[in-house]
Design an enzyme around this catalytic site. Structure first.
Site, PDB file in Angstrom:
ATOM      1  N   TYR A 160       0.838  -1.198   0.000  1.00 29.21           N
ATOM      2  CA  TYR A 160       0.000   0.000   0.000  1.00 29.21           C
ATOM      3  C   TYR A 160       0.882   1.260   0.000  1.00 29.21           C
ATOM      4  O   TYR A 160       2.117   1.178   0.009  1.00 29.21           O
ATOM      5  CB  TYR A 160      -0.950  -0.025   1.200  1.00 29.21           C
ATOM      6  CG  TYR A 160      -2.008  -1.113   1.095  1.00 29.21           C
ATOM      7  CD1 TYR A 160      -2.847  -1.182  -0.018  1.00 29.21           C
ATOM      8  CD2 TYR A 160      -2.171  -2.061   2.099  1.00 29.21           C
ATOM      9  CE1 TYR A 160      -3.824  -2.174  -0.117  1.00 29.21           C
ATOM     10  CE2 TYR A 160      -3.142  -3.055   2.008  1.00 29.21           C
ATOM     11  CZ  TYR A 160      -3.963  -3.106   0.894  1.00 29.21           C
ATOM     12  OH  TYR A 160      -4.926  -4.084   0.789  1.00 29.21           O
TER      13      TYR A 160
ATOM     14  N   ARG B 194       2.484  -1.407  10.338  1.00 28.73           N
ATOM     15  CA  ARG B 194       2.556  -2.709   9.665  1.00 28.73           C
ATOM     16  C   ARG B 194       3.449  -2.563   8.442  1.00 28.73           C
ATOM     17  O   ARG B 194       3.258  -1.653   7.630  1.00 28.73           O
ATOM     18  CB  ARG B 194       1.145  -3.151   9.264  1.00 28.73           C
ATOM     19  CG  ARG B 194       1.125  -4.461   8.509  1.00 28.73           C
ATOM     20  CD  ARG B 194      -0.235  -5.119   8.460  1.00 28.73           C
ATOM     21  NE  ARG B 194      -0.115  -6.415   9.137  1.00 28.73           N
ATOM     22  CZ  ARG B 194      -0.980  -7.412   9.042  1.00 28.73           C
ATOM     23  NH1 ARG B 194      -2.079  -7.270   8.342  1.00 28.73           N
ATOM     24  NH2 ARG B 194      -0.777  -8.546   9.672  1.00 28.73           N
TER      25      ARG B 194
ATOM     26  N   CYS C 222      -7.332 -22.856  12.500  1.00 29.08           N
ATOM     27  CA  CYS C 222      -7.456 -22.396  11.112  1.00 29.08           C
ATOM     28  C   CYS C 222      -6.615 -23.339  10.262  1.00 29.08           C
ATOM     29  O   CYS C 222      -5.441 -23.575  10.560  1.00 29.08           O
ATOM     30  CB  CYS C 222      -6.926 -20.969  10.997  1.00 29.08           C
ATOM     31  SG  CYS C 222      -6.621 -20.473   9.293  1.00 29.08           S
TER      32      CYS C 222
ATOM     33  N   CYS D  36      -7.630 -22.603   4.710  1.00 27.44           N
ATOM     34  CA  CYS D  36      -8.363 -22.897   3.462  1.00 27.44           C
ATOM     35  C   CYS D  36      -8.902 -21.641   2.802  1.00 27.44           C
ATOM     36  O   CYS D  36      -9.162 -21.636   1.606  1.00 27.44           O
ATOM     37  CB  CYS D  36      -9.497 -23.889   3.718  1.00 27.44           C
ATOM     38  SG  CYS D  36     -10.874 -23.252   4.705  1.00 27.44           S
TER      39      CYS D  36
ATOM     40  N   CYS E 180     -13.413 -17.075   4.637  1.00 25.89           N
ATOM     41  CA  CYS E 180     -12.870 -15.753   4.962  1.00 25.89           C
ATOM     42  C   CYS E 180     -12.267 -15.105   3.729  1.00 25.89           C
ATOM     43  O   CYS E 180     -11.943 -13.928   3.731  1.00 25.89           O
ATOM     44  CB  CYS E 180     -11.843 -15.835   6.090  1.00 25.89           C
ATOM     45  SG  CYS E 180     -10.381 -16.805   5.657  1.00 25.89           S
TER      46      CYS E 180
ATOM     47  N   GLU F 196     -22.307 -43.259  15.582  1.00 25.36           N
ATOM     48  CA  GLU F 196     -21.306 -43.310  14.515  1.00 25.36           C
ATOM     49  C   GLU F 196     -20.978 -44.773  14.257  1.00 25.36           C
ATOM     50  O   GLU F 196     -20.602 -45.506  15.171  1.00 25.36           O
ATOM     51  CB  GLU F 196     -20.049 -42.531  14.917  1.00 25.36           C
ATOM     52  CG  GLU F 196     -18.851 -42.736  14.012  1.00 25.36           C
ATOM     53  CD  GLU F 196     -19.129 -42.458  12.528  1.00 25.36           C
ATOM     54  OE1 GLU F 196     -19.666 -41.381  12.208  1.00 25.36           O
ATOM     55  OE2 GLU F 196     -18.826 -43.349  11.701  1.00 25.36           O
TER      56      GLU F 196
ATOM     57  N   ALA G  18     -26.941 -47.007  13.592  1.00 26.88           N
ATOM     58  CA  ALA G  18     -28.308 -46.787  14.093  1.00 26.88           C
ATOM     59  C   ALA G  18     -29.312 -47.277  13.060  1.00 26.88           C
ATOM     60  O   ALA G  18     -29.083 -47.179  11.853  1.00 26.88           O
ATOM     61  CB  ALA G  18     -28.519 -45.305  14.348  1.00 26.88           C
TER      62      ALA G  18
HETATM   63  C1  LIG Z   1     -10.616 -11.688   5.328  1.00 22.26           C
HETATM   64  C2  LIG Z   1      -9.289 -11.005   5.490  1.00 22.26           C
HETATM   65  C3  LIG Z   1      -9.225  -9.624   5.487  1.00 22.26           C
HETATM   66  C4  LIG Z   1      -8.013  -8.955   5.666  1.00 22.26           C
HETATM   67  N1  LIG Z   1      -7.998  -7.597   5.747  1.00 22.26           N
HETATM   68  C5  LIG Z   1      -6.878  -6.944   6.135  1.00 22.26           C
HETATM   69  C6  LIG Z   1      -6.883  -5.563   6.497  1.00 22.26           C
HETATM   70  O1  LIG Z   1      -7.917  -4.900   6.481  1.00 22.26           O
HETATM   71  N2  LIG Z   1      -5.701  -5.029   6.889  1.00 22.26           N
HETATM   72  C7  LIG Z   1      -4.559  -5.737   6.970  1.00 22.26           C
HETATM   73  O2  LIG Z   1      -3.523  -5.194   7.363  1.00 22.26           O
HETATM   74  N3  LIG Z   1      -4.519  -7.040   6.640  1.00 22.26           N
HETATM   75  C8  LIG Z   1      -5.644  -7.667   6.263  1.00 22.26           C
HETATM   76  N4  LIG Z   1      -5.625  -9.031   6.065  1.00 22.26           N
HETATM   77  C9  LIG Z   1      -4.378  -9.797   6.310  1.00 22.26           C
HETATM   78  C10 LIG Z   1      -4.351 -10.283   7.764  1.00 22.26           C
HETATM   79  O3  LIG Z   1      -4.273  -9.222   8.677  1.00 22.26           O
HETATM   80  C11 LIG Z   1      -3.160 -11.203   8.040  1.00 22.26           C
HETATM   81  O4  LIG Z   1      -1.981 -10.491   7.884  1.00 22.26           O
HETATM   82  C12 LIG Z   1      -3.131 -12.417   7.123  1.00 22.26           C
HETATM   83  O5  LIG Z   1      -4.386 -13.056   7.070  1.00 22.26           O
HETATM   84  C13 LIG Z   1      -2.067 -13.418   7.584  1.00 22.26           C
HETATM   85  O6  LIG Z   1      -2.315 -13.822   8.882  1.00 22.26           O
HETATM   86  P1  LIG Z   1      -2.957 -15.267   9.237  1.00 22.26           P
HETATM   87  O7  LIG Z   1      -2.130 -16.264   8.521  1.00 22.26           O
HETATM   88  O8  LIG Z   1      -2.869 -15.329  10.723  1.00 22.26           O
HETATM   89  O9  LIG Z   1      -4.360 -15.223   8.728  1.00 22.26           O
HETATM   90  C14 LIG Z   1      -6.819  -9.701   5.834  1.00 22.26           C
HETATM   91  C15 LIG Z   1      -6.884 -11.097   5.810  1.00 22.26           C
HETATM   92  C16 LIG Z   1      -8.087 -11.753   5.651  1.00 22.26           C
HETATM   93  C17 LIG Z   1      -8.131 -13.256   5.673  1.00 22.26           C
END
Ligand SMILES: Cc1cc2nc3c(=O)[nH]c(=O)nc-3n(C[C@H](O)[C@H](O)[C@H](O)COP(=O)(O)O)c2cc1C
Length: 644
Positions: A171, A219, A340, A343, A347, A413, A458
């Protein structure tokens, strides 16, 4: 294991954080304004024990918005922000930071839709958005820095405890830092110090407007993973400059839009795969450093902090899969953690169609997530007698949720283990987290007192004897086995190969390029068995996410797995198959075994027995018409069982 490092309180600036578990910013895909659904979403993570939650990204200008639901930071939003922050603060000790953002050249045209043009340090279009961008003048950069400062003040007025600058993932802030997209010759380009200036001035501006004591973290992507992009050493140098400018903490992520599959990495990346980047940066700064990337296991997170490689661990998708992760760690209930599996099915961006009227982020294995205001476990007014037949994911979910609501639940089961088809799904490489999900669901069934009868098939009588009010038939599916003419090659089912019931041939041919077929091929690669795949459609079904597709394609290329797409099997020969394709017929030969991976059909042997019974019957998961135990079965089970 005590997890003493994860549970140790910390400090960011002068804000006390009750432990080292942090939820990173993640878009929730709600309305574009802070609202009661978002408040409930963040509050659930605070209640679940996260020491700090970071909001989804909020933008400083319309030009910098990355997706339609992104909030534009303004004073009008303060009441909405207060709704969210006060919901989080209802949990004693919980803290929330606002993520402040500008997408730079990664603003999407469809998002802007207003004729606005993305703005960036230099006029180099984004690899994904592929739009012309406006190169900001020096004055425009200074004006934007001022907007970042004012955004910090709005965050503070909105009740946030601090803020995070999102200068990772390619960004705007990252664009200024990186020479491959910053070709400026003014004070914001050229030397490393100049490229860090935008970030440093934003930090100073926030401190000026919001107060020196308002924590600002940043970040960054340690490694951008693009040609000529920043590597971790250069990022570390910039972090040192940001620390000098007053920064209070760092959140070390990875990648840009050119490689989003690494930013939210699929299951084949191990927990904590990006930790070394955080460590390299931690070595050169004296402010807290956070690490992110697939953390889904408390012991890996604990180790990262114990080794001194980071100070905090961020759990993104893990906090969606289980908002209670920290509380479970703290109270020694780790077996209940729903992990998690990476997958990205519910999300990920392609997953918002499950409940179109409420298209929020959720989780395949935790349908409650994202639906905090709609789907809840509440004590039942009239406890019912519930029988569940089939202990796969849909059945187990129905069982534990109903039991948690206070119903009396009996589960049958017929096998000697719970999990149903998940026992197949967990066998290919990198899928072992699915075994942890089975274990977690089992723990939840035990916790809420589900009476489980293993090795028990069952039937109508045994069910009627229990006099149920509600019956869940979740008996799953059976693999499709078409009766092709066969000149003599052995034919087996992929499920049997994956479950270790039959040994794969030396050179088998897989029929079916759905996910099971592809993952069977990956399994065979790990077994040193070269294979090929036949798929009648023009393409295979490459899994739930782009990351998974890229991974499988890379593996297949490396191991010479050919996907014969557009090939429809006509018959099996002594050493392969004859297929119909667009050129007529093709004989695929040189194989010693056929492995069928053609999906499954519903198995519902009890359906007719209860068609007219005076019992509420739900046929869900693969046994039902919708199919897809993972995609629909667990979700249906949760909604039905929570509302009996
Ligand atoms: C649904 C979703 C939305 C995300 N939106 C953002 C966001 O708004 N800002 C951001 O810095 N990272 C965003 N990310 C990245 C996450 O903050 C994170 O860095 C990334 O999922 C890796 O972490 P994890 O492996 O624990 O999921 C997003 C990730 C997911 C899955």
């Amino acid at each position: 294991m005590k997890y003493s490092h994860l549970l140790e309180p910390g400090k960011i600036g002068n804000v006390a954080v009750r432990n080292r578990m942090v939820m990173p910013g993640m878009v929730t895909n709600t309305t574009g304004h802070s609202n009661p659904d978002e408040a409930a979403w963040y509050a659930a993570r605070a209640k679940g024990g996260f020491g700090l939650v970071i909001s989804e990204y909020n933008c400083v200008t319309m030009e910098g918005i990355a997706y339609p639901g992104e909030v534009l930071i303004s004073e009008e939003e303060i009441p909405g922000y207060r709704l969210v922050t006060s919901a989080v603060h209802e949990t004693e000790g919980a803290k929330i930071f606002m993520q402040i953002h500008h997408a730079g050249r990664q603003s999407f045209g469809f998002t802007l839709g207003t004729g606005l043009v993305g703005e960036a340090p230099s006029a180099i279009p984004c690899t994904n958005a592929r739009q012309l961008v406006h190169e900001m003048s020096t004055d425009e950069v200074w004006t934007l820095i001022d907007k970042f400062g004012r955004a910090g003040k709005i965050a503070r007025d909105g009740g946030f405890d601090g803020c995070e600058l999102h200068f990772g993932h390619g960004y705007l802030g990252a664009e200024f830092m990186s020479s491959y997209i910053n070709k400026r010759t003014d004070e914001f380009g050229g030397t490393l110090e100049n490229r860090a200036r935008f970030a440093c001035e934003c930090i100073k501006a926030i401190k000026k407007y919001a107060g020196e004591d308002f924590p600002v973290i940043c970040r960054v992507s340690g490694d951008e993973l693009v040609p000529e992009g920043r590597r971790v050493g250069e990022t570390g140098m910039i972090c040192m400059l940001m620390e000098e400018a007053g920064l209070d903490g760092l959140n070390v992520s990875i990648g840009t839009y050119a490689n989003l599959t690494e930013t939210s990495a699929p299951g084949f990346r191990p927990a904590g795969f990006n930790l070394d980047a955080a460590y390299e940066i931690k070595k050169v700064v004296n402010i807290p450093v956070m690490s992110v990337g697939r953390y889904n296991d408390p012991s890996v997170a604990e180790l990262a902090i114990t080794q001194g490689k980071c100070d905090y661990v961020l759990m993104g998708r893990q906090s969606i899969a289980d908002p209670e992760f920290p509380n479970k760690v703290a109270s020694n209930r780790c077996e209940e953690i729903i992990p998690c599996i990476g997958c990205s099915t519910r999300c990920g961006a392609n997953a918002f169609d499950m409940h179109p009227d409420h298209p929020g982020v959720s989780c395949t294995f935790n349908p409650f997530s994202g639906y905090e205001n709609y789907l809840q476990i509440k004590p039942a007014e009239q406890p019912k007698n519930v029988v569940v037949v089939g202990g796969g994911f849909a059945g187990m979910e129905a069982a534990w949720v109903a039991a948690a609501c206070g119903h009396k639940v009996t589960l049958f089961e017929k096998a000697d283990r719970l999990g149903g088809q998940a026992n197949v799904a967990m066998m290919p490489p990198y899928k072992s987290d699915i075994a942890r999900v089975i274990a977690a669901y089992t723990a939840l069934c035990h916790k809420y007192g589900v009476e489980i009868h293993m090795n028990t098939e069952a039937d109508k009588n045994s069910i009627l004897e229990l006099n149920p009010d509600v019956l869940f038939l979740t008996t799953g599916g059976i693999p499709i086995a078409p009766n092709f003419e066969n000149e003599g090659i052995p034919v087996v089912q992929s499920w049997d190969v994956l479950q270790g019931k039959v040994v794969a041939g030396e050179h088998p041919l897989i029929i079916g390029g759905g996910l099971v077929g592809l993952e069977t091929a990956e399994y065979l690669i790990s077994q040193l068995r070269p294979t090929d795949i036949v798929e009648m459609n023009e393409d295979c079904s490459w899994g739930s996410s782009e990351g998974e597709r890229l991974h499988l394609q890379k593996e297949f290329k490396a191991h010479d797995v050919t996907c014969y797409t557009g090939h429809k099997v006509k018959r099996f020969t002594m050493d392969g198959a004859v297929c119909e394709n667009k050129d007529g017929e093709a004989a695929l030969s040189g194989y010693d075994q056929i492995i069928l991976a053609l999906g499954s059909r519903p198995y519902n042997p009890l359906g007719e027995d209860f068609a007219d019974a005076d019992i509420k019957v739900h046929v869900i998961g693969d046994a039902g018409q919708k199919g897809g135990a993972f995609r629909y079965g667990i979700d249906d089970a949760a909604w039905l069982a929570a509302n009996l």
